[in-house]
Scaffold this motif. Structure first.
Motif, mmCIF file in Angstrom:
data_model
loop_
_atom_site.group_PDB
_atom_site.id
_atom_site.type_symbol
_atom_site.label_atom_id
_atom_site.label_comp_id
_atom_site.label_asym_id
_atom_site.label_seq_id
_atom_site.Cartn_x
_atom_site.Cartn_y
_atom_site.Cartn_z
ATOM 1 N N TRP A 370 -29.460 -22.035 -1.482
ATOM 2 C CA TRP A 370 -29.233 -22.990 -2.569
ATOM 3 C C TRP A 370 -27.881 -23.679 -2.490
ATOM 4 C CZ3 TRP A 370 -25.100 -22.177 -5.717
ATOM 5 C CH2 TRP A 370 -24.628 -20.874 -5.872
ATOM 6 N N LEU A 371 -26.924 -23.072 -1.806
ATOM 7 C CA LEU A 371 -25.613 -23.702 -1.683
ATOM 8 C C LEU A 371 -25.714 -25.064 -1.004
ATOM 9 C CD1 LEU A 371 -23.180 -20.877 -0.587
ATOM 10 C CD2 LEU A 371 -23.198 -22.114 -2.717
ATOM 11 N N MET A 374 -30.458 -26.568 -3.556
ATOM 12 C CA MET A 374 -30.499 -26.977 -4.960
ATOM 13 C C MET A 374 -29.179 -27.560 -5.453
ATOM 14 S SD MET A 374 -31.394 -24.586 -8.228
ATOM 15 C CE MET A 374 -29.712 -23.977 -8.289
ATOM 16 N N ALA A 375 -28.054 -26.994 -4.978
ATOM 17 C CA ALA A 375 -26.756 -27.449 -5.488
ATOM 18 C C ALA A 375 -26.429 -28.881 -5.067
ATOM 19 C CB ALA A 375 -25.645 -26.498 -5.027
ATOM 20 N N PHE A 377 -27.223 -31.597 -6.047
ATOM 21 C CA PHE A 377 -27.845 -32.279 -7.186
ATOM 22 C C PHE A 377 -27.838 -33.800 -7.036
ATOM 23 C CE2 PHE A 377 -26.258 -28.293 -9.310
ATOM 24 C CZ PHE A 377 -27.505 -27.741 -9.546
ATOM 25 N N LEU A 444 -20.317 -26.002 -3.295
ATOM 26 C CA LEU A 444 -19.923 -25.487 -4.599
ATOM 27 C C LEU A 444 -18.517 -25.973 -4.969
ATOM 28 C CD1 LEU A 444 -21.923 -23.875 -6.134
ATOM 29 C CD2 LEU A 444 -20.680 -21.800 -5.623
ATOM 30 N N LEU B 371 -21.480 -14.704 -0.973
ATOM 31 C CA LEU B 371 -20.772 -15.300 -2.113
ATOM 32 C C LEU B 371 -20.202 -14.222 -3.021
ATOM 33 C CD1 LEU B 371 -23.003 -18.234 -3.334
ATOM 34 C CD2 LEU B 371 -20.751 -18.355 -2.327
ATOM 35 N N ARG B 434 -11.403 -21.122 -2.011
ATOM 36 C CA ARG B 434 -12.748 -20.679 -1.611
ATOM 37 C C ARG B 434 -12.861 -19.163 -1.518
ATOM 38 N NH1 ARG B 434 -15.829 -24.570 -2.533
ATOM 39 N NH2 ARG B 434 -14.432 -24.323 -4.254
ATOM 40 N N ALA B 443 -18.104 -17.815 -8.409
ATOM 41 C CA ALA B 443 -18.062 -17.628 -6.958
ATOM 42 C C ALA B 443 -17.465 -18.844 -6.306
ATOM 43 C CB ALA B 443 -19.457 -17.359 -6.406
ATOM 44 N N LEU B 444 -16.816 -18.595 -5.186
ATOM 45 C CA LEU B 444 -16.290 -19.668 -4.349
ATOM 46 C C LEU B 444 -15.384 -20.600 -5.146
ATOM 47 C CD1 LEU B 444 -17.018 -19.643 -1.431
ATOM 48 C CD2 LEU B 444 -18.599 -21.506 -1.801
ATOM 49 N N HIS B 535 -30.367 -17.986 -12.780
ATOM 50 C CA HIS B 535 -29.948 -18.359 -11.429
ATOM 51 C C HIS B 535 -28.425 -18.235 -11.367
ATOM 52 C CE1 HIS B 535 -29.186 -20.686 -7.831
ATOM 53 N NE2 HIS B 535 -30.471 -20.683 -7.564
ATOM 54 N N LEU B 537 -26.148 -19.907 -10.116
ATOM 55 C CA LEU B 537 -25.396 -21.139 -10.333
ATOM 56 C C LEU B 537 -25.273 -21.477 -11.813
ATOM 57 C CD1 LEU B 537 -23.860 -23.480 -9.162
ATOM 58 C CD2 LEU B 537 -26.021 -24.611 -8.629
#
Lengths: 715, 715
Positions: A370-371, A374-375, A377, A444, B371, B434, B443-444, B535, B537
């Motif tokens: 997802w990094l 989905m992220a 966006f 992210l 992560l 990071r 995270a990150l 999720h 995120l």
């Protein structure tokens, strides 16, 4: 053989699985190769004995879509014959595929038997690759013969995605070369075709087949679909012939080339490449509103045959300007999957809005990482941007009101949900934290410049059309309120765009300048692409770009940027960009052209346009790079021709490569078709159809009308 | 039965696997339960027939380590007997485990046969859980009987981690209750023990067994290890008895309780809980320098039986202050895996330094989700911190020079490699971008406050000892230069620590204030812990904490903080913390105590200390929460007793809970043992051994000496 949208699920395992992770990848199915043929020569059989096959020649005629292949084949007992295979996928009847064999013995006389029996689903490639970009074949298809149908017919079904598709073929009845049609049923109740004849050296015998491939249908009632489809074969492959269908398809290609060709005078290699690119783009595009363009076209199962932002941002411009009916169908795919995008937003925990999948076939997210999935966006704004681009160029208000606005509204709502107002450096801003921008060597981050500009555009579009259409034209169930629109406008106005005031550079994201620069030149060539040779975090922690990110903004929104700004951005990002993504170089070429870096523009463009025909990345075997092909077209039109398309005005500022005498292409704009012929120092614009329009070349306004259709403009 | 460090690999699948991802998880093996017994009553057989078993009583005697269980067992034919099982894992001989059975028929007379045969590796739990924190059993062990050995002996081996371990047992020869030792070999060449006798109602017959468990050894030459070990059984289970070994072990427990017990007057439930916690901690700690303390102790395979920062930050203080020899062995585990940490740094692409695994048994990273795994780089500084804490309290200069300094140096080097100097808000700083901090609901991020403070501490430690030891005491091969040390000092001095000047709050990380606050109170209780219901995120994008993060800084570095600062931090973070991690509440309790939030301190502490005995999180079945147990001890000592341990001075500022009359514990400091008795308004400090030392209570200086061993200090 790949059918756009015919896919299966592939279960995804995770070391640690969290809520909202997709259970399944989606992978386009690899069907049997319809060119497959079995040949017996006397007592030697290609299915049993080792025939030595040399591919003497392979040729794609882009004017007709015909693939011509010549093989020289030698049996173990040293009988040699030539096999010519000609094949095409029809564009006039999208369900039809034709293949024709010619057999010419060179050194023997004897009996030859040709057997056409596809009794397997072709999963035979068994690619083994450590490359995360390559998908393994799924291999869960079932092939059933449909008996008593007069000709070999198959039902191919998938267990997990519950899709079915019917394939059938018949030997050509229209020519003398197949005097007797002889279908057979073997001991396993498999149906095929065979023909046996006595051949002499130098004699040529031809066998022609037309395949008919049904639409993808749900597995429920598969037999009903099969019966219906097989009953309708008169519409497809009956009462016609290989040659008739080839001609009909070639006719469509001819029309395509008339409107879409790009003619380059002075650069034959680039000329071939760009035509190959346009050919592949046109052949790959979904035309049924339920499919888009896979990242690898229909030439491989890399990236699972899935659809990404590649379609809307890198390929759609070509279609919008030259084949707007296809562009609309591609956008309708996004409209039909809007419901899934809304579901995903809701499932993620947002109160409203739509969250389009980063990669998908069926509308649901298929990214297992997802990094960099989905992220990202920005895809939501990318789709809204594409809707606006289509509308601006076609003025298709019907689409905009009925479907396009809903896409724009729901994606704008996403930004209001995911982003928020906050103080940054003592000032109130709208921020969008924790996103991944286009550059996948970062993840992210907070306030990615590209994402935020696109979101701003998306929000303003929603506000603009909400106000334009008003209560009367906006369906009540969309629940648009004045308050909501006012908030969207405020968010857009206060959008935080990180910028370095000293260096005058747009910052890829907040805190970007804190990262150390990665010295790309000091890295050994064998370690590229970096994503295969470094832990992602080693890339995320440094200033290094896989691909154009902030430069995408300068490509898509050149307005309002000074030349100095574009140069500063370019000089900042170019040295830290590896172009490990094939989506990068064409974009850099366009911006380079705009700031008169002619040689760099040409070099980047050449590399982008040659990606697949020259196999620049040594991975075309996994499929073409459809986004790169589309971006190469943009490289010519946005870069060298220098078009800028504002909502209210269309202009050109050409920067032709030195080597080119001229480039010629047509665009469809506001119901007009214009033919542009661009020389080093002048532009000819000719109105080919439509009522005419005004435009400008290097700030000089011109107008083409039916009465005065051709303008020449020197500079 | 779990043996610390006896593990197997479990292959990890990833949807998208990138370079540097671990191929394998590491999971502690679940061995057979040595308490297992098969009983035949006349013609009924517990292995075949369904005996109804009621567990009447279960008791752990924490003074001796003996588990006493009483079962009432009824056969299908309604014969009832009581079975008493007593068992203990020896602390005096770590290879020894004892189990004793007593059988008492209640309603029948007849033949009873007791059969002890472990012919399986117990993989029978087959936990199925969606909870990512629960590990599945690996199930790859092989159990082989070692023949001709006089008593049942096993070699248990793993295929993938290539470990072997020998287990053997013998029936007790020292008492009358087992008059004849009768080992047997069954048809499958499996070896066991059986005994048959005639029983009357109310009669009691006892059977005693001592197991001996060899050290973990490599699979190569497994039989050689087995033969050697079995030849040395005289040292373990021969010529001794269940009772002798129990007594010897109980003696060790007695010594443990003498030095480590915490006596609370006025709070019996908390008293039981804290003793249970200390018992588990002591039993779980690795003592061989090649193991540490699994996150779940030795009570379950949750988190794979792996070692985390939990050991160094949450458990080690207890050992350092009460069992420094064990503390040293735990630190030596990190020293022995320093080589792996250096390999990992190099493999990641860093030029020098060590990158300790976030979770591991064998020293290599086992986290499948980087992560919230590898990116938690703070573990490097956590380990350096623990080295310093051990040294400060024990003054073990030999360890520091020989091993500790190398850990401190190589981890400090990591920070210099991963972090970098950069301009932030116009000023030069050292930044660490990071990373993931302790709070796993973020995270990150860039410049996590906790990580940066710890890195600063780590860098300063390296510089301090490099300068203290100088060229003569630092091995040449460490290549320490004055330049390097100067740069470390500069980085530490310029370390960027994000801070809100208006709110006077330490910021969890840069940009943290831009995130929207998550309203924890409005979330339905069923959605906790959030990590199982959102999720990641959705959590990362908001101000919401799984556990103490910035508050960890206020716990570990109270010096230099005003009360106002501690209060501001506390009031900012407490409302956005869900305490979904069991490592959170004890820390909040400590900081709450320091700022006189007495009730909150007590409430948080109670919940932390009750975690496992009361099963507060309903998941103790997956194993105890060893870090929480350790932190609860810290809650008393750092929180209620209010100790602050600077390198040069030790002080107390007690805040006893209202309900407590007094708390009593011993600490070992600078080769002294001190007994503290803390009342609501006074502290007694008594020197139990050693040369004496100075300390202070609420800024009042006192001194205990052999001549004047006891001081009373009122406040």
């Amino acid at each position: 053989m790949f059918i756009n949208g015919f896919f299966d699920y592939n279960q995804v395992s995770y070391g640690e699985k969290y809520r909202g992770y997709p259970d399944n990848d989606q992978v386009i199915n690899r069907l049997f190769d319809p060119r497959y043929i079995r040949i017996k020569v006397e007592d030697e059989d290609s299915a049993v004995d080792h025939f030595q096959v040399v591919n003497v020649d392979k040729n794609l005629d882009m004017q007709t879509g015909l693939v011509h292949e010549l093989f020289s084949i030698t049996t173990p007992e040293n009988r040699n014959f030539n096999l010519v295979v000609e094949s095409f996928a029809s564009l006039s009847k999208q369900n039809v595929y034709g293949v024709k064999y010619a057999i010419i013995p060179t050194n023997f006389e004897g009996d030859i038997e040709l057997i056409k029996l596809h009794d397997y689903v072709n999963q035979s490639t068994h690619q083994q690759s450590e490359d995360v970009r390559v998908n393994q074949d799924v291999g869960q298809m079932q092939l059933d013969f449909i008996p008593d149908n007069g000709q070999p017919s198959y039902l191919v079904t998938t267990f997990r995605s519950q899709q079915g598709i019917i394939l059938t073929y018949q030997a050509d009845q229209a020519t003398d070369s197949n005097p007797e049609i002889d279908y057979f049923e073997d001991d396993n109740h498999h149906y095929g075709y065979h023909s046996k004849y006595h051949a002499k050296p130098g004699s040529q015998k031809e066998f022609e087949f037309l395949f008919s491939i049904g639409d993808i249908h749900p597995l429920v009632n598969a037999r009903m679909y099969a019966d219906q489809y097989l009953a309708s074969l008169d519409n497809y492959i009956r009462n016609t012939s290989f040659n008739s269908e080839l001609m009909a398809s070639a006719q469509v290609w001819q029309t395509f080339w008339l409107h879409s060709d790009v003619k380059i005078d002075g650069d034959p290699v680039i000329q071939s490449c760009i035509r190959f690119n346009l050919f592949e783009l046109n052949q790959s595009a979904g035309r049924d509103e339920f499919t888009s363009i896979p990242a690898k076209g229909l030439t491989g199962n890399g990236y699972g045959g899935q659809f990404f932002w590649d379609t809307e941002i890198f390929m759609l411009p070509f279609f919008v300007y030259t084949e707007p009916t296809i562009a609309k169908k591609l956008l309708m795919y996004r409209y039909h999957t809007l419901q899934m995008a809304k579901e995903q937003a809701s499932d993620f925990g947002l109160e409203k809005g739509a969250m389009y999948a980063w990669r998908t076939i069926n509308g649901y997210e298929a990214s297992a990482y997802w990094l960099a999935g989905m992220a990202q966006f920005h895809i939501n704004a990318d789709i809204a941007f594409a809707v606006e681009q289509y509308y601006t160029i076609t003025n298709d208000e019907d689409f905009l009101k009925k479907d396009g606005f809903e896409i724009i509204l729901e994606t704008a709502r996403f930004w209001m949900q995911y982003g928020n107002f906050a103080q940054v450096n003592g000032k109130r801003h709208f921020v969008i934290n924790r996103v991944t921008g286009p550059d996948e060597y970062s993840a992210l981050v907070d306030n990615n410049y590209y994402t935020n500009v696109m979101a701003q555009f998306n929000l303003r579009l929603a506000a603009k059309y909400a106000e334009k259409f008003g209560d009367t034209d906006i369906p009540v169930q969309l629940n648009v309120t004045g308050e909501e629109i006012a908030e969207m406008k405020e968010a857009a106005d206060l959008m935080y765009l990180p910028y370095d005031q000293e260096k005058n550079v747009k910052l890829q994201f907040q805190n970007f300048e804190q990262l150390p620069k990665m010295s790309i030149s000091s890295i050994d060539q064998s370690r590229f692409p970096l994503l295969l040779h470094y832990h992602p975090l080693m890339l995320y922690r440094a200033q290094v770009n896989k691909q154009a990110d902030t430069i995408m903004v300068d490509y898509m929104f050149p307005q309002g940027n000074t030349q100095d700004q574009l140069k500063a951005d370019y000089d900042f990002y170019e040295p830290i960009t590896t172009h490990d993504s094939s989506l990068s170089k064409a974009i850099y070429a366009i911006v380079a052209a705009r700031i008169d870096r002619d040689q760099q523009a040409y070099d980047f463009f050449s590399q982008a346009v040659k990606t697949d025909l020259i196999d620049l990345h040594h991975n075309t075997k996994n499929g073409i790079h459809a986004g790169s092909l589309g971006a190469a077209w943009s490289g010519i039109v946005y870069g060298f021709a220098g078009i800028v398309n504002n909502a209210d005005h269309f202009s050109l500022e050409p920067h032709l490569p030195d080597a080119w005498n001229c480039v010629k292409f047509r665009l469809q704009l506001h119901h007009c078709e214009l033919l542009f012929t661009i020389y080093q120092d002048q532009v000819e614009v000719e109105l080919m159809s439509g009522k005419g329009m005004a435009l400008s070349v290097y700030n000089k306004k011109i107008k083409v009308t039916p009465e005065d259709p051709k303008q020449i403009c020197q500079y």
